[in-house]
Motif scaffolding. Structure first.
Motif, PDB file in Angstrom:
ATOM      1  N   MET A   1       0.822  -1.196   0.000  1.00  0.00           N
ATOM      2  CA  MET A   1       0.000   0.000   0.000  1.00  0.00           C
ATOM      3  C   MET A   1       0.865   1.258   0.000  1.00  0.00           C
ATOM      4  O   MET A   1       0.619   2.172  -0.763  1.00  0.00           O
ATOM      5  N   TRP A   2       1.876   1.329   0.876  1.00  0.00           N
ATOM      6  CA  TRP A   2       2.707   2.527   0.939  1.00  0.00           C
ATOM      7  C   TRP A   2       3.495   2.721  -0.344  1.00  0.00           C
ATOM      8  O   TRP A   2       3.754   3.859  -0.743  1.00  0.00           O
ATOM      9  N   LYS A   3       3.857   1.612  -0.999  1.00  0.00           N
ATOM     10  CA  LYS A   3       4.592   1.745  -2.258  1.00  0.00           C
ATOM     11  C   LYS A   3       3.723   2.433  -3.309  1.00  0.00           C
ATOM     12  O   LYS A   3       4.225   3.235  -4.096  1.00  0.00           O
ATOM     13  N   ASN A   4       2.424   2.125  -3.319  1.00  0.00           N
ATOM     14  CA  ASN A   4       1.510   2.778  -4.264  1.00  0.00           C
ATOM     15  C   ASN A   4       1.460   4.277  -4.023  1.00  0.00           C
ATOM     16  O   ASN A   4       1.448   5.072  -4.966  1.00  0.00           O
ATOM     17  N   LYS A   5       1.434   4.669  -2.747  1.00  0.00           N
ATOM     18  CA  LYS A   5       1.400   6.101  -2.421  1.00  0.00           C
ATOM     19  C   LYS A   5       2.692   6.787  -2.845  1.00  0.00           C
ATOM     20  O   LYS A   5       2.673   7.896  -3.375  1.00  0.00           O
ATOM     21  N   ILE A   6       3.818   6.124  -2.630  1.00  0.00           N
ATOM     22  CA  ILE A   6       5.097   6.707  -3.041  1.00  0.00           C
ATOM     23  C   ILE A   6       5.156   6.821  -4.555  1.00  0.00           C
ATOM     24  O   ILE A   6       5.642   7.824  -5.089  1.00  0.00           O
ATOM     25  N   GLU A   7       4.643   5.832  -5.256  1.00  0.00           N
ATOM     26  CA  GLU A   7       4.630   5.901  -6.721  1.00  0.00           C
ATOM     27  C   GLU A   7       3.780   7.076  -7.205  1.00  0.00           C
ATOM     28  O   GLU A   7       4.129   7.748  -8.177  1.00  0.00           O
ATOM     29  N   LYS A   8       2.671   7.362  -6.526  1.00  0.00           N
ATOM     30  CA  LYS A   8       1.852   8.520  -6.871  1.00  0.00           C
ATOM     31  C   LYS A   8       2.622   9.817  -6.638  1.00  0.00           C
ATOM     32  O   LYS A   8       2.551  10.750  -7.429  1.00  0.00           O
ATOM     33  N   ILE A   9       3.356   9.869  -5.538  1.00  0.00           N
ATOM     34  CA  ILE A   9       4.166  11.053  -5.239  1.00  0.00           C
ATOM     35  C   ILE A   9       5.237  11.231  -6.311  1.00  0.00           C
ATOM     36  O   ILE A   9       5.450  12.332  -6.818  1.00  0.00           O
ATOM     37  N   LYS A  10       5.900  10.142  -6.664  1.00  0.00           N
ATOM     38  CA  LYS A  10       6.931  10.208  -7.703  1.00  0.00           C
ATOM     39  C   LYS A  10       6.343  10.711  -9.016  1.00  0.00           C
ATOM     40  O   LYS A  10       6.938  11.560  -9.689  1.00  0.00           O
ATOM     41  N   ALA A  11       5.186  10.181  -9.387  1.00  0.00           N
ATOM     42  CA  ALA A  11       4.535  10.599 -10.633  1.00  0.00           C
ATOM     43  C   ALA A  11       4.177  12.081 -10.593  1.00  0.00           C
ATOM     44  O   ALA A  11       4.372  12.803 -11.574  1.00  0.00           O
ATOM     45  N   GLU A  12       3.662  12.553  -9.454  1.00  0.00           N
ATOM     46  CA  GLU A  12       3.320  13.964  -9.316  1.00  0.00           C
ATOM     47  C   GLU A  12       4.555  14.837  -9.451  1.00  0.00           C
ATOM     48  O   GLU A  12       4.547  15.847 -10.145  1.00  0.00           O
ATOM     49  N   LYS A  13       5.636  14.437  -8.787  1.00  0.00           N
ATOM     50  CA  LYS A  13       6.867  15.218  -8.846  1.00  0.00           C
ATOM     51  C   LYS A  13       7.443  15.251 -10.257  1.00  0.00           C
ATOM     52  O   LYS A  13       7.989  16.258 -10.683  1.00  0.00           O
ATOM     53  N   GLU A  14       7.305  14.137 -10.990  1.00  0.00           N
ATOM     54  CA  GLU A  14       7.805  14.095 -12.358  1.00  0.00           C
ATOM     55  C   GLU A  14       7.083  15.093 -13.254  1.00  0.00           C
ATOM     56  O   GLU A  14       7.684  15.636 -14.175  1.00  0.00           O
ATOM     57  N   THR A  15       5.801  15.350 -12.976  1.00  0.00           N
ATOM     58  CA  THR A  15       5.068  16.330 -13.795  1.00  0.00           C
ATOM     59  C   THR A  15       5.650  17.732 -13.644  1.00  0.00           C
ATOM     60  O   THR A  15       5.453  18.576 -14.506  1.00  0.00           O
TER      61      THR A  15
END
Length: 104
Positions: A1-15
């Motif tokens: 679950m936490w990995k999914n949240k981190i992946e969302k954060i990474k995706a947001e930062k990449e934008t």
């Protein structure tokens, strides 16, 4: 679950053309554990150590955030423009706090 949240954060930062930290090596984790034990008088929970193997948090940021007594119940994993990502040491769970209010 936490990995999914981190992946969302990474995706947001990449934008925004921003990067996130990579995972820590075993040697870095051992040094980090000792620094936290000595500098913050905390034994890191295994869940936190598993997290920093995936995405590395920084002791220097925890020392800065620990200037506020209320924030000593958290290990800070990272931050974005509007949030702090923390591990609540008392409740043994991950949380997202509003930056700058510190409210969940």
């Amino acid at each position: 679950m936490w990995k999914n949240k981190i992946e969302k954060i990474k995706a947001e930062k990449e934008t925004y053309s921003e990067e996130t930290n990579g995972g820590a090596t075993d040697d870095q984790i051992n040094i980090f554990k000792e620094n936290v034990r000595v500098g913050l008088q905390i034994e890191l929970p295994n869940e936190y150590l598993n997290t920093i193997k995936y995405i590395n948090g920084l002791i220097e940021l925890n020392q800065i955030w620990y200037e506020n007594e209320e924030q000593k119940k958290y290990l800070f994993l990272g931050e974005s423009n509007i949030s702090w990502y923390v591990f609540d040491l008392q409740q043994k769970k991950y949380k997202e706090l509003d930056n700058p209010s510190g409210q969940e």
